[in-house]
Scaffold this active site. Structure first.
Site, PDB file in Angstrom:
ATOM      1  CB  SER A  95      -0.977  -0.117   1.086  1.00 10.20           C
ATOM      2  OG  SER A  95      -1.599  -1.271   1.506  1.00 10.20           O
ATOM      3  CE  LYS A 170      -4.799  -0.889   2.284  1.00  8.16           C
ATOM      4  NZ  LYS A 170      -5.370  -2.115   2.797  1.00  8.16           N
ATOM      5  CE  LYS A 238       1.916   1.908   4.696  1.00  8.50           C
ATOM      6  NZ  LYS A 238       1.114   1.218   3.993  1.00  8.50           N
TER       7      LYS A 238
END
Ligand code: NAD
Length: 294
Positions: A95, A170, A238
């Site tokens: 990701s 995502k 993140k």
């Protein structure tokens, strides 16, 4: 068909094991020697660097933490690009920022390498039982060529658009999950403070419009005060950082994402960065000076 697999962490190790189970020949690498040895015991070959892995593979898959790791493996010294050959397909399942996927693709395609960005959702249990959901960006024909390999690790594989689209999808997923957990936390702390058992609230509302997969998965963890990951706060920091960077690039302000990201930084400052993201509850508990319990 020979598959290179780089990054044998929480997700990559079970995913690569599923490829071996499906009959693919694997060449693997990770800094973590014991993960590599586990795969070797199942018949995988060890690759010394991404260059060698690319030279020996038809498809190379990476499952790495974030954009800088992917750039290093793909384009760095002894990187995948140095082992580029006709017909090589690179599938990054990490990701990362969509812009980073596009940047890597631009360089690789010049050397004749095709690429898909194919991040996943589902976490370790679904990686183990081979039922993760994969969201794929890249050329449709490359997707079709790679689908069978992806299906060996997944319950669902969906093509969502051109390169970068997988990671945009995502990020959308990560925004919805983070904000949903924050909403559940806010509601449970309200209930607790108002003298109503949060467990009763959960039972009463789960079948209605407020019901969700997040409510089902995270409420029991919150009520049990079990914040063992699952999905760690530092990984979600993140993802939300990548989401905000992307939202600013395209001009789509994301005020709620920004607020929840700040909550996560506050939790990190309190030493909770390795807790499950359901620990967002702790942020609300601190604000209201109350602890949610059954
Ligand atoms: P992890 O930290 O457990 O694994 C990453 C692995 O990559 C580590 O074993 C590390 O040693 C290895 N690595 C890093 N640089 C390398 C290099 N240059 N060469 C070889 N190996 C290298 O992370 P994870 O939980 O497996 O997550 C991987 C990705 O999947 C992340 O982007 C994460 O956000 C995403 N993801 C994780 C989950 C989850 O529940 N853990 C769920 C969905 C998506």
């Amino acid at each position: 068909m020979k598959i290179g697999f780089i990054g044998l962490g929480i997700m990559g190790k079970p995913m690569s094991k599923n490829l071996i189970k499906a009959g693919y020949e694997l060449i693997v690498s990770d800094f973590n020697k014991s993960a590599v040895e586990e795969l070797v015991a199942l018949g995988a070959e060890v690759g010394t660097n991404p260059k060698e892995i690319a030279q020996k593979s038809d498809i190379v898959i990476t499952m790495l933490p974030n954009s800088p790791n992917v750039k290093a493996v793909a384009l760095g010294e002894s990187g995948l690009i140095e082992g580029a050959h006709e017909g090589l397909i690179y599938i990054d399942m990490s990701s990362i920022a969509p812009a980073a996927s596009q940047e890597v693709y631009k360089v690789l395609v010049e050397q004749g390498v095709e690429m898909l960005d194919a991040p996943v959702s589902g976490g370790e249990p679904k990686a183990i039982d081979g039922t993760i959901s994969v969201m794929v960006g890249g050329k449709k024909e490359i997707f079709e060529q790679s689908k069978e390999v992806l299906e060996a690790m997944a319950g669902s594989v969906v093509h969502v658009g051109e390169i970068g689209a997988g990671n945009v999808t995502k990020l959308a997923n990560q925004i919805i999950v983070a904000l949903n957990i924050a909403a559940v936390s806010e509601a449970f702390v309200l209930a607790q403070k108002a003298g109503v058992n949060p467990e009763s609230v959960f039972e009463a509302i789960r079948g209605g419009l407020a019901g969700s997969t997040v409510l089902e998965a995270k409420s029991p963890m919150m009520l049990d005060r079990n914040f063992t990951p699952g999905f760690r706060i530092n990984l979600h920091i993140k993802d939300l950082t990548n989401a905000l960077e992307t939202s600013h690039e395209v001009g789509a302000p994301a005020p709620l994402t920004a607020a929840v990201l700040e909550m996560m930084y506050s939790l990190k400052a309190d030493g909770h960065e390795f807790n499950d993201h359901s620990a967002i509850l702790k942020h609300y508990e601190k604000l209201a000076n109350v602890e949610v319990s059954r």
